[in-house]
Design an enzyme around this catalytic site. Structure first.
Site, PDB file in Angstrom:
ATOM      1  N   CYS A 261      -2.949  15.349   2.677  1.00 50.42           N
ATOM      2  CA  CYS A 261      -3.805  15.371   1.540  1.00 50.42           C
ATOM      3  C   CYS A 261      -4.522  16.718   1.567  1.00 50.42           C
ATOM      4  O   CYS A 261      -4.738  17.229   2.648  1.00 50.42           O
ATOM      5  CB  CYS A 261      -4.990  14.160   1.917  1.00 50.42           C
ATOM      6  SG  CYS A 261      -6.048  13.856   0.704  1.00 50.42           S
TER       7      CYS A 261
ATOM      8  N   CYS B 289       0.764  -1.208   0.018  1.00 53.88           N
ATOM      9  CA  CYS B 289       0.032  -0.009   0.065  1.00 53.88           C
ATOM     10  C   CYS B 289       0.848   1.250  -0.020  1.00 53.88           C
ATOM     11  O   CYS B 289       1.624   1.429   0.855  1.00 53.88           O
ATOM     12  CB  CYS B 289      -0.812  -0.123   1.276  1.00 53.88           C
ATOM     13  SG  CYS B 289      -2.125   1.364   1.479  1.00 53.88           S
TER      14      CYS B 289
ATOM     15  N   CYS C 197     -10.925  10.098   8.174  1.00 54.42           N
ATOM     16  CA  CYS C 197      -9.727   9.656   7.682  1.00 54.42           C
ATOM     17  C   CYS C 197      -8.701  10.530   8.518  1.00 54.42           C
ATOM     18  O   CYS C 197      -8.612  11.709   8.732  1.00 54.42           O
ATOM     19  CB  CYS C 197      -9.520   9.860   6.301  1.00 54.42           C
ATOM     20  SG  CYS C 197      -8.022   9.512   5.657  1.00 54.42           S
TER      21      CYS C 197
ATOM     22  N   GLU D 260      -4.315  11.656  -2.231  1.00 46.78           N
ATOM     23  CA  GLU D 260      -5.255  11.429  -3.157  1.00 46.78           C
ATOM     24  C   GLU D 260      -4.544  11.181  -4.515  1.00 46.78           C
ATOM     25  O   GLU D 260      -3.997  12.477  -5.001  1.00 46.78           O
ATOM     26  CB  GLU D 260      -6.177  12.634  -3.342  1.00 46.78           C
ATOM     27  CG  GLU D 260      -7.310  12.624  -4.581  1.00 46.78           C
ATOM     28  CD  GLU D 260      -8.058  11.257  -4.949  1.00 46.78           C
ATOM     29  OE1 GLU D 260      -8.574  10.735  -4.007  1.00 46.78           O
ATOM     30  OE2 GLU D 260      -7.587  10.693  -6.012  1.00 46.78           O
TER      31      GLU D 260
ATOM     32  N   SER E 286      -7.004   4.055  -5.809  1.00 50.17           N
ATOM     33  CA  SER E 286      -8.070   4.218  -4.967  1.00 50.17           C
ATOM     34  C   SER E 286      -8.405   5.929  -4.951  1.00 50.17           C
ATOM     35  O   SER E 286      -7.502   6.616  -4.579  1.00 50.17           O
ATOM     36  CB  SER E 286      -7.930   3.981  -3.579  1.00 50.17           C
ATOM     37  OG  SER E 286      -9.074   4.439  -2.841  1.00 50.17           O
TER      38      SER E 286
ATOM     39  N   ASN F  88     -11.594   2.063  11.112  1.00 48.05           N
ATOM     40  CA  ASN F  88     -10.363   2.114  11.998  1.00 48.05           C
ATOM     41  C   ASN F  88     -10.318   3.238  12.551  1.00 48.05           C
ATOM     42  O   ASN F  88     -10.300   4.319  12.215  1.00 48.05           O
ATOM     43  CB  ASN F  88      -9.004   1.773  11.054  1.00 48.05           C
ATOM     44  CG  ASN F  88      -9.072   0.450  10.522  1.00 48.05           C
ATOM     45  OD1 ASN F  88      -9.455  -0.481  10.999  1.00 48.05           O
ATOM     46  ND2 ASN F  88      -9.083   0.535   9.117  1.00 48.05           N
TER      47      ASN F  88
ATOM     48  N   SER G 123     -13.847   5.494  -3.221  1.00 42.82           N
ATOM     49  CA  SER G 123     -14.104   5.826  -1.711  1.00 42.82           C
ATOM     50  C   SER G 123     -15.430   6.287  -1.856  1.00 42.82           C
ATOM     51  O   SER G 123     -15.667   7.336  -1.791  1.00 42.82           O
ATOM     52  CB  SER G 123     -13.200   6.594  -1.033  1.00 42.82           C
ATOM     53  OG  SER G 123     -11.854   6.190  -1.140  1.00 42.82           O
ATOM     54  N   PHE G 124     -16.514   5.335  -1.907  1.00 46.50           N
ATOM     55  CA  PHE G 124     -17.779   5.882  -1.953  1.00 46.50           C
ATOM     56  C   PHE G 124     -18.548   6.305  -0.729  1.00 46.50           C
ATOM     57  O   PHE G 124     -18.922   7.068  -0.353  1.00 46.50           O
ATOM     58  CB  PHE G 124     -18.844   4.687  -2.579  1.00 46.50           C
ATOM     59  CG  PHE G 124     -19.797   4.980  -3.593  1.00 46.50           C
ATOM     60  CD1 PHE G 124     -19.553   5.833  -4.658  1.00 46.50           C
ATOM     61  CD2 PHE G 124     -21.123   4.674  -3.284  1.00 46.50           C
ATOM     62  CE1 PHE G 124     -20.857   6.208  -5.411  1.00 46.50           C
ATOM     63  CE2 PHE G 124     -22.138   5.077  -3.886  1.00 46.50           C
ATOM     64  CZ  PHE G 124     -22.053   5.963  -5.168  1.00 46.50           C
TER      65      PHE G 124
HETATM   66  N1  SAH Z   1      -7.096   9.056  -0.928  1.00 47.40           N
HETATM   67  C1  SAH Z   1      -7.556   7.746  -1.548  1.00 47.40           C
HETATM   68  C2  SAH Z   1      -6.991   6.550  -1.280  1.00 47.40           C
HETATM   69  C3  SAH Z   1      -6.318   6.487   0.216  1.00 47.40           C
HETATM   70  S1  SAH Z   1      -7.565   5.909   1.577  1.00 47.40           S
HETATM   71  C4  SAH Z   1      -8.795   7.579  -1.208  1.00 47.40           C
HETATM   72  O1  SAH Z   1      -9.624   8.282  -0.247  1.00 47.40           O
HETATM   73  O2  SAH Z   1      -9.607   6.846  -1.901  1.00 47.40           O
HETATM   74  C5  SAH Z   1      -7.788   3.967   1.340  1.00 47.40           C
HETATM   75  C6  SAH Z   1      -9.319   3.840   1.745  1.00 47.40           C
HETATM   76  O3  SAH Z   1      -9.478   3.843   3.266  1.00 47.40           O
HETATM   77  C7  SAH Z   1     -10.283   4.912   1.276  1.00 47.40           C
HETATM   78  O4  SAH Z   1     -11.245   3.997   1.024  1.00 47.40           O
HETATM   79  C8  SAH Z   1     -10.425   5.581   2.547  1.00 47.40           C
HETATM   80  O5  SAH Z   1     -11.770   6.186   2.608  1.00 47.40           O
HETATM   81  C9  SAH Z   1     -10.556   4.578   3.621  1.00 47.40           C
HETATM   82  N2  SAH Z   1     -10.366   5.160   4.829  1.00 47.40           N
HETATM   83  C10 SAH Z   1      -9.708   6.332   5.372  1.00 47.40           C
HETATM   84  N3  SAH Z   1      -9.887   6.303   6.700  1.00 47.40           N
HETATM   85  C11 SAH Z   1     -10.372   5.352   7.061  1.00 47.40           C
HETATM   86  C12 SAH Z   1     -10.647   4.859   8.688  1.00 47.40           C
HETATM   87  N4  SAH Z   1     -10.298   5.694   9.615  1.00 47.40           N
HETATM   88  N5  SAH Z   1     -11.112   3.264   8.627  1.00 47.40           N
HETATM   89  C13 SAH Z   1     -11.305   2.848   7.530  1.00 47.40           C
HETATM   90  N6  SAH Z   1     -10.975   3.154   6.345  1.00 47.40           N
HETATM   91  C14 SAH Z   1     -10.644   4.319   6.096  1.00 47.40           C
HETATM   92 FE1  SF4 Z   2      -7.391  12.166   1.520  1.00 49.69          FE
HETATM   93 FE2  SF4 Z   2      -8.282   9.613   0.858  1.00 49.69          FE
HETATM   94 FE3  SF4 Z   2      -8.088  10.383   3.349  1.00 49.69          FE
HETATM   95 FE4  SF4 Z   2      -9.928  11.382   1.830  1.00 49.69          FE
HETATM   96  S1  SF4 Z   2      -9.875   9.283   2.421  1.00 49.69           S
HETATM   97  S2  SF4 Z   2      -8.582  12.571   3.317  1.00 49.69           S
HETATM   98  S3  SF4 Z   2      -9.121  11.515  -0.212  1.00 49.69           S
HETATM   99  S4  SF4 Z   2      -6.258  10.269   1.835  1.00 49.69           S
END
Ligand code: SAH
Ligand code: SF4
Length: 392
Positions: free
Chosen positions: A135, A128, A142, A196, A227, A326, A249-250
């Site tokens: 970001c 990963c 997140c 991102e 992603s 998480n 990330s839906f």
């Molecule tokens: N920025 C990109 C890729 C990184 S995150 C994106 O947002 O798609 C990888 C995945 O983990 C994304 O689907 C994100 O939304 C999810 N994610 C972020 N924080 C999280 C958390 N605390 N617990 C579970 N999934 C999380």
């Molecule tokens: Fe950035 Fe992906 Fe986290 Fe959203 S989920 S803040 S796009 S790293």
């Protein structure tokens, strides 16, 4: 962020060549490498052959010094060594989880840090990787989103994460023995670390082209998943210029909730995102899109959400990856109860979609999805501040 506020990038780009240091050959595309060698005096007629040779040393055999490039003349090696380096980011520390997950803290130019996570699984291993330090987006669940964007990673720093993981795994093949995909320790890449990826498009594209190049790391495009939180204009470009698998990330089934969870939704709402996703599999010739859906207690996890989700994605070849939330210090959410997650997964499965629940990996070392953050850059926002920003 208001509904109309543009999402801007405030990125400090660093020059590939430091003012008075030698230039790094890692991360250059084949064309860039060719131009660089010619500019440094390599005769044009030889350039293609030299690119092929140097490329193989760097990406197939994993060498870091020109001295080891034994099919180049000693004089040429010395000339290269004067002008260039083969540099990958520095691993500051490595933590190994009880479940075998490895988290590398990686230092890049400027003293910034990102995290890279290796997840061993039965018959495969996934790396990963991060694409940005921090970001620009502020998804409210997140951890990375609480850290401001510091800068984009260069292509060298992105592919460098793959190279340092291969160093650590001891996976530079013996000459002539290229491992089959099935037997590789590092067999898959996911761009799911910090940042991102579609806001750092060119560097991500160039690095993934290097990862896919048959004369080097040679990973199939089907083993690379990018992603995105939903940067709609870049989705078609991802199909055209990278052609890897796509995950999105839906996380929500109404614009109202998605606006809060994934604020980029205010710019490109669900309907627009779905239009872009509908076109992706055909354009990239990949089978299906992964919909990532974080399970947040009482926020997005009802039966009604499941029904709406199924309706929304109708017609899109899809797999729904359910991610139990998480936790991280100060997070304003809780993970959905386990039976709720299972019930949600069940309804989606019954509608004909694969709906695996992503087992959290490396939680004990804060390596799980969304927990990544550079220790030195922690913004330390309070639970209250985050909740206020998310409008909760
Ligand atoms: N920025 C990109 C890729 C990184 S995150 C994106 O947002 O798609 C990888 C995945 O983990 C994304 O689907 C994100 O939304 C999810 N994610 C972020 N924080 C999280 C958390 N605390 N617990 C579970 N999934 C999380
Ligand atoms: Fe950035 Fe992906 Fe986290 Fe959203 S989920 S803040 S796009 S790293």
């Amino acid at each position: 962020m208001s509904a109309t506020a543009p999402i801007t990038q405030d990125v400090m780009t660093i020059p590939r060549k430091l003012p008075d240091g030698p230039a790094n050959l890692v991360g250059l595309t084949r064309d860039q490498l060719r131009d660089t060698l010619i500019a440094a005096g390599t005769p044009e007629k030889q350039a293609k052959m030299r690119v092929g040779q140097i490329w193989q040393w760097i990406y197939q055999k994993g060498v870091r010094s020109f001295d080891e490039m034994t099919n180049l003349s000693k004089t040429y090696r010395a000339e290269l060594a004067e002008r260039f380096v083969i540099a990958v980011p520095e691993v500051v520390s490595k933590q190994v989880s009880d479940d075998g997950t490895r988290k590398y803290l990686v230092r890049i130019a400027g003293g910034h840090e990102v995290e890279t996570v290796y997840i061993p699984e039965e018959g495969r291993g996934t790396l990963c990787i991060s694409s940005q330090v921090g970001c620009t987006l502020t998804c409210s669940f997140c951890h990375t989103g609480t850290q401001k964007l510091v800068r984009n990673l260069t292509a060298a720093e992105i592919i460098g994460q793959v190279m340092i993981a291969r160093d650590d795994l001891g996976e530079w093949p013996e000459p002539g023995k290229h491992p089959k995909d099935e037997t590789r320790l590092l067999s898959n890449i996911v761009l799911m670390g910090m940042g991102e990826p579609l806001y750092n498009f060119e560097a991500v594209r160039d690095a993934m082209k290097i990862a896919m190049d048959a004369e080097g790391i040679s990973l199939s495009r089907r083993r690379i998943t990018l992603s995105t939180s939903g940067v709609v204009p870049e989705i078609a470009r991802t199909a055209d210029e990278i052609g890897c698998m796509l995950a999105v990330s839906f996380h929500a089934t109404t614009d109202e909730v998605r606006d809060k969870l994934v604020p980029i939704n205010k710019r490109w709402p669900i309907a627009e995102l779905l239009d872009a996703l509908r076109a992706y599999p055909k354009a990239s010739n990949s089978e299906r899109i992964t919909f990532e859906y974080v399970m947040l207690k009482d926020v997005n996890d009802t039966d009604e959400d499941a029904r709406r989700l199924i309706k929304l994605i109708k017609g899109i070849p899809a797999k729904i990856n359910l991610i139990p939330f998480n936790e991280w210090p100060g997070a304003p959410y809780q993970r959905s109860d386990w039976d709720r997650i299972e019930a949600f997964a069940d309804s989606i499965y019954k509608a004909g979609y694969a709906s695996p629940i992503r087992t959290p990996r490396g939680e004990d070392i804060m390596a799980a999805c969304g927990q990544l953050k550079s220790a030195t850059e922690r913004a330390r926002k309070s639970r209250k501040e985050i909740a206020a920003e998310a409008g909760l």
